[in-house]
Design a protein around this motif. Structure first.
Motif, mmCIF file in Angstrom:
data_model
loop_
_atom_site.group_PDB
_atom_site.id
_atom_site.type_symbol
_atom_site.label_atom_id
_atom_site.label_comp_id
_atom_site.label_asym_id
_atom_site.label_seq_id
_atom_site.Cartn_x
_atom_site.Cartn_y
_atom_site.Cartn_z
ATOM 1 N N ASN A 193 -38.533 35.779 -37.757
ATOM 2 C CA ASN A 193 -39.601 34.792 -37.865
ATOM 3 C C ASN A 193 -39.664 33.940 -36.594
ATOM 4 O O ASN A 193 -38.889 34.147 -35.651
ATOM 5 N N ALA A 194 -40.585 32.965 -36.596
ATOM 6 C CA ALA A 194 -40.836 32.190 -35.379
ATOM 7 C C ALA A 194 -39.621 31.386 -34.941
ATOM 8 O O ALA A 194 -39.525 30.990 -33.783
ATOM 9 N N PHE A 195 -38.679 31.124 -35.862
ATOM 10 C CA PHE A 195 -37.483 30.354 -35.518
ATOM 11 C C PHE A 195 -36.290 31.242 -35.174
ATOM 12 O O PHE A 195 -35.170 30.771 -35.054
ATOM 13 N N GLY A 196 -36.536 32.556 -35.101
ATOM 14 C CA GLY A 196 -35.447 33.465 -34.742
ATOM 15 C C GLY A 196 -34.588 33.881 -35.921
ATOM 16 O O GLY A 196 -33.553 34.513 -35.735
ATOM 17 N N ARG A 197 -35.003 33.517 -37.147
ATOM 18 C CA ARG A 197 -34.225 33.940 -38.315
ATOM 19 C C ARG A 197 -34.618 35.355 -38.717
ATOM 20 O O ARG A 197 -35.781 35.733 -38.629
ATOM 21 N N LEU A 207 -33.078 32.028 -27.428
ATOM 22 C CA LEU A 207 -34.189 31.086 -27.584
ATOM 23 C C LEU A 207 -33.915 29.804 -26.797
ATOM 24 O O LEU A 207 -34.835 29.198 -26.249
ATOM 25 N N SER A 258 -38.963 27.637 -30.555
ATOM 26 C CA SER A 258 -39.464 28.660 -31.479
ATOM 27 C C SER A 258 -40.419 29.572 -30.719
ATOM 28 O O SER A 258 -40.760 29.314 -29.566
ATOM 29 N N THR A 268 -36.805 22.114 -42.536
ATOM 30 C CA THR A 268 -37.408 23.297 -41.909
ATOM 31 C C THR A 268 -38.165 22.936 -40.630
ATOM 32 O O THR A 268 -38.822 23.790 -40.043
ATOM 33 N N PRO A 278 -31.088 25.776 -32.203
ATOM 34 C CA PRO A 278 -32.541 25.569 -32.103
ATOM 35 C C PRO A 278 -33.140 24.937 -33.361
ATOM 36 O O PRO A 278 -33.925 23.995 -33.272
ATOM 37 N N GLU A 279 -32.728 25.430 -34.554
ATOM 38 C CA GLU A 279 -33.313 24.869 -35.770
ATOM 39 C C GLU A 279 -32.854 23.430 -36.020
ATOM 40 O O GLU A 279 -33.592 22.628 -36.584
ATOM 41 N N ILE A 300 -35.078 21.318 -33.889
ATOM 42 C CA ILE A 300 -36.448 21.260 -34.416
ATOM 43 C C ILE A 300 -36.491 20.327 -35.641
ATOM 44 O O ILE A 300 -37.407 19.510 -35.792
#
Lengths: 519, 213
Positions: A367-371, A410, A516, B14, B61-62, B65
């Motif tokens: 997905n857009a977050f690399g998951r 990323l 992302s 998220t 990264p998450e 964000i």
């Protein structure tokens, strides 16, 4: 008592056990002539230095940087070094360059020129015959300084923290890197080193400082005070170089925007282009130069070693046998290897990781977050894996990509993309307005631009305006062997404003945006 | 309101910053107290992602964000908290040491600490060693947090710890972090604690100010 070590080539090599029981085996192997790929700096973060420890109980694969002699089984039968763990002698793509600058060819004259690109990772050189304008030989070798750290900051620290640190860096570069490189080039060209009549070197300021024996202390902390940034001339004899002419070090634009970019600006043709135009030179430090109507903006951004395969579970520099590009049709991955061939892939290059993320996102594996999409049949979960490596996509029997790898990539991507966005913003230029984007560097040469755009690594703009130009630092150094090219640099040196990205308020926001994938 | 709070926590976790901002605004419009929005919406969201990070289920990264989504909410809430006279129980002074311009990691820790109800005085990057103790005194802080991202700027961390220990704020707890830092280094320079990442920085901060959780 000896320890039987089996390198990938040549016969067994029995070695005396380490004298110091706390010495990592990677260090011990290196002192006995078997340098391993300790690309994470021996921190146990990558699999670069894996060795196979064999005993009657079986074979265990371990990171040599995390082992000491006391960790070896008492009934050890042998230590095997796989080919993929050897520190590579040369990297592919770093001697490929294009000379795109306009203008008449240089006038012919007697003599031989030596052009050098002194990179943190790789040092490349080319020999030119001035009487014919032909390139006689080109070659690249690993920078022997790498044993003291895989990035510029680690080298600067080494010079400060160790007794004779600067001297050791200098000798590694001069005696173990440049002299063998020059000897090899001359052998290939069939000339004696003394026949070299002119020599020019490009490289980042830290590399050129170590070459000159100048202190790196001024490059350690902000505000930076390099010993020199402008033209610098070294007497070859003082540095043990095997020719009579001086070695001319090209001028840098800033403490971390080096002569490699000065040279690249010339080789790419950017200096002669209508603005706006952009040059990105990919390395562990991504260097970016923007030509706009009012002059030039330059910056460096810390991408880290991910695009050269560093700190990734199956990452490798783009050397022969490593996957250089990936495609995916009907749910099946296929690949090409650097240098061709159909052998068993030995690793995944940075450019192939870019393909992986772009195609994985296209086909809903990522997905857009690399998951990773755990419901996708192409994604597997492995029990007992290293932290973050449990959820993965298996590409070949040996090679996989994990979520942790994608997170690392990323962040590297975000560093470059945020640097580009910040420069464009400062000059009020939209990416789509760029006339040309030059992509330089060994990693850049292997990129598939459309996939790099899908990742957001390169700005969204028409593909026909993107040029992959290879090692433009070596190309520019080659051009600057001709004195009539030197004035072309004056406008660049006078009109460049160097930006510290961390001092630009919007950089952090652009960085987070770029973490992302683009919408 | 319960469902909006739950949605807010998910939006922060998220990293949906526009959703998070809109949900925060709608809770403000409905008259919910700003501290309740922080404690029941933002804090659960940040601790959820922090816990996942510790278990290697999400990566840096998450986290970044999510932290930015929370930051956008805090921009709305901070003036309201100040107006309501809400003072956090503990205040921390944070900054990147002199000679080092990197602040992305430090900003993440700031946001995680806000997400755990700390008052945060952020001195930015390239901070003069003498400024930490002065700011701690001015704001009644009980903790100082130092960041350094480079092996070349680590020595400034020792200089800064020495400056704090030589000041009239010598007894303040000091925590340190950053890519090249280790527990060993923290012990060596006399810092009170080290954390390897932003999520465990919160646990460390809480334990240093004597809060169990």
């Amino acid at each position: 008592m000896t320890i039987p070590v089996h390198p990938p080539v040549g016969g067994p090599h029995p070695l005396p056990p380490p004298g110091d029981s706390a010495e990592p085996l990677s260090h011990w192997l290196e002192t006995h002539g078997h340098p391993l790929n300790t690309r994470c700096g021996g921190r146990g973060l990558c699999n670069g230095c894996q060795i196979r420890v064999e005993s009657p109980a079986g074979i265990v694969t371990e990171r040599a940087c995390q082992l000491t002699a006391s960790d070896l089984p008492a009934d050890l039968t042998r230590i095997q070094i796989p080919l993929t763990s050897c520190r590579d002698a040369s990297l592919h793509g770093v001697t490929v360059f294009e000379l795109r600058n306009p203008g008449p060819p240089p006038p012919t004259r007697p003599g031989v020129g030596l052009a050098l690109d002194i990179g943190t990772t790789t040092v490349a050189g080319a020999l030119w015959d001035f009487s014919t304008g032909r390139c006689l030989a080109e070659a690249a070798v690993a920078n022997a300084q790498r044993r003291h750290g895989d990035n510029v900051v680690a080298r600067i620290s080494f010079s400060i923290d160790h007794a004779d640190g600067l001297g050791r860096l200098r000798r590694a570069l001069l005696n173990e890197t440049l002299r063998p490189l020059i000897a090899g080039l001359c052998r290939d060209a069939g000339i004696a080193p003394a026949a070299i009549t002119q020599a020019v070197a490009a490289g980042n300021p830290a590399m050129l400082h170590t070459l000159a024996g100048a202190s790196l202390v001024g490059l350690a902390t902000f505000p930076f005070h390099p010993v020199f940034l402008g033209d610098h001339h070294l007497t070859a004899a003082d540095h043990g170089l095997p020719f009579a002419c001086p070695l001319d070090l090209l001028p840098a634009l800033g403490p971390f925007v080096g002569a490699d970019i000065t040279a690249g600006a010339l080789a790419s043709g950017l200096l002669a282009d209508e603005p706006p135009a952009l040059l990105i030179d990919f390395g562990t430090n991504g260097e970016i130069l923007l030509k706009h109507a009012g002059g030039y903006l330059a910056t460096a951004t810390a991408a880290g070693p991910a695009f050269e395969g560093g700190r990734l579970a199956c990452g490798a520099p783009a050397r022969p046998g490593v996957i250089s590009s990936l495609t995916r049709e009907n749910g099946v991955w296929s690949w090409t290897l650097t240098g061709g061939g159909n052998g068993r892939p030995a690793g995944i290059s940075g450019a192939a990781y870019v393909d992986f993320i772009a195609l994985g996102a296209r086909d809903d594996l990522i997905n857009a977050f690399g998951r990773f999409n755990r419901r996708h049949p192409g994604v597997i979960t492995v029990a007992d894996a290293a932290p973050g490596a449990g959820v993965r996509v298996q590409l070949t029997e040996d090679l996989y990509v994990s979520e942790a790898d994608v997170a690392e990539l990323l962040q590297a991507k975000a560093a470059i993309a945020a640097g580009v966005t910040t420069l464009l913003e400062l000059a009020s230029i939209r990416a789509t307005d760029l006339h040309t984007l030059y992509v330089a560097g060994g990693f850049g040469y292997h990129l598939q631009p459309a996939n790099a755009q899908a990742l957001g690594l390169l700005p969204a703009m028409p593909l026909d305006r993107i040029a992959l130009i290879g090692n433009s630092s070596l190309g520019g150094a080659s051009l600057l062997l001709h004195p009539h090219q030197r004035p072309a640099l004056n406008a660049l040196l006078a009109d460049t404003h160097v930006i510290e990205l961390n001092q630009i308020a919007s950089f952090g926001d652009h960085f987070t945006d770029a973490l992302s994938l683009p919408d | 309101m319960k469902t909006i709070l739950a949605s807010l926590a998910v939006a922060v976790e998220t990293g949906k910053r526009n959703d998070a901002k809109n949900l925060t605004q709608s809770l403000v419009d409905k008259g919910m107290a700003p501290l309740d929005i922080v404690e029941q919406g933002l804090v659960p969201g940040m601790s959820a992602i922090g816990n996942k990070f510790k278990k290697n289920e999400v990566f840096v990264p998450e986290m970044l964000i999510a932290a930015r989504a929370m930051k956008e909410c805090m921009i709305l809430l901070e003036p309201l908290l100040a107006k309501a006279g809400i003072k956090p129980k503990h205040t921390v002074v944070i900054g990147t040491v002199q000679g080092d311009l990197h602040d992305i990691g430090k900003n993440l820790v700031s946001m995680m600490l806000k997400g755990a109800n700390f008052g945060v005085i952020d001195l930015g990057a390239n901070v003069d060693p003498s400024k930490f103790a002065a700011a701690a005194k001015e704001h009644g802080a009980s903790l100082i947090a130092l960041s350094a991202l480079l092996t070349t700027t680590m020595p400034a961390m020792k200089t800064t710890v020495d400056a704090i220990r030589a000041s009239d704020m010598a007894k303040l707890k000091i925590m340190i972090g950053g890519a090249p830092i280790s527990q060993e280094y923290a012990d060596q320079i006399g810092a009170d604690g080290y954390s390897a990442d932003a999520a465990s920085a919160v646990d460390l901060a809480l334990s240093l100010v004597g809060e169990t959780h």
